[in-house]
Design an enzyme around this catalytic site. Structure first.
Site, PDB file in Angstrom:
ATOM      1  N   CYS A 186       0.818  -1.202   0.000  1.00  0.00           N
ATOM      2  CA  CYS A 186       0.000   0.000   0.000  1.00  0.00           C
ATOM      3  C   CYS A 186       0.863   1.268   0.000  1.00  0.00           C
ATOM      4  CB  CYS A 186      -0.970  -0.048   1.180  1.00  0.00           C
ATOM      5  SG  CYS A 186      -2.414   1.019   1.001  1.00  0.00           S
ATOM      6  N   HIS A 187       0.818   2.079   1.052  1.00  0.00           N
ATOM      7  CA  HIS A 187       1.603   3.305   1.144  1.00  0.00           C
ATOM      8  C   HIS A 187       3.014   3.075   1.688  1.00  0.00           C
ATOM      9  CE1 HIS A 187      -2.409   5.079   0.737  1.00  0.00           C
ATOM     10  NE2 HIS A 187      -1.806   6.194   0.389  1.00  0.00           N
TER      11      HIS A 187
END
Length: 180
Positions: free
Chosen positions: A106-107
């Site tokens: 994800c991030h």
């Protein structure tokens, strides 16, 4: 295998911590929660507070040498806080410099960007990071899971919670291959 899971004290996306952690346990490995501060980390379900988890080791006292691999869970606030912490960034960089595998979802690749380890590598992430990855010299692709073995240490990346099953299977396979 002993696997470090690095999080900030607050902001980790709970499912991106718990699913890969449970996959490691189910495979007979030892997950270790490493954070920038002792005590507990506060997980989130997107923007809502979720559970807390006890920290096993503090990043300033932990060493990449004592782990077989590193998992970087996402959440927006988590990697943003980690990339602002010099010890956390150095910890991440040390894994790849030593040729140890790293998995990020994800991030979480924001921390990889800050550690300056994406140049020349192909990876995926949450789509909003594509420009950051490109600006750091990496190539961003929109794939469920991407394994990059260019440079020291294999890098396993994934886009989002919907990709967790494939992410867990892939990171465990790559980590086992590297440990052998």
């Amino acid at each position: 295998m002993r696997i470090a899971f690095l999080t900030a004290p607050e902001g980790v996306e709970q499912v991106e911590l718990t699913d890969p952690w449970q996959a490691a346990v189910d495979a007979g490995h030892e997950p270790v929660l490493v954070s920038t501060e002792p005590g507990k980390v506060q997980a989130f379900n997107h923007l809502d507070k979720a559970d807390t988890f006890g920290v096993d080791e503090v990043v300033g006292e932990a060493s990449a040498d004592s782990f077989d691999g590193l998992v970087l869970p996402g959440g927006v606030a988590n990697p943003d806080a980690l990339r602002s912490d010099d010890k956390a960034v150095a910890f991440v960089k040390d894994f790849l410099d030593q040729g140890r595998p790293v998995a990020a979802i994800c991030h979480a690749p924001w921390t990889l960007v800050e550690a300056d380890v994406v140049r020349g590598r192909v990876l995926t992430s949450w789509p909003s990071l594509r420009t950051d990855i490109r600006n750091a010299g990496g190539t961003w692709v929109d794939e469920q899971v991407k394994v990059c073995d260019h440079g020291p240490g294999k890098l396993v990346t994934s886009r989002k919670p919907d990709d967790l099953e494939a992410f867990c299977e892939t990171y465990l396979r790559v980590f086992a291959q590297e440990a052998a």
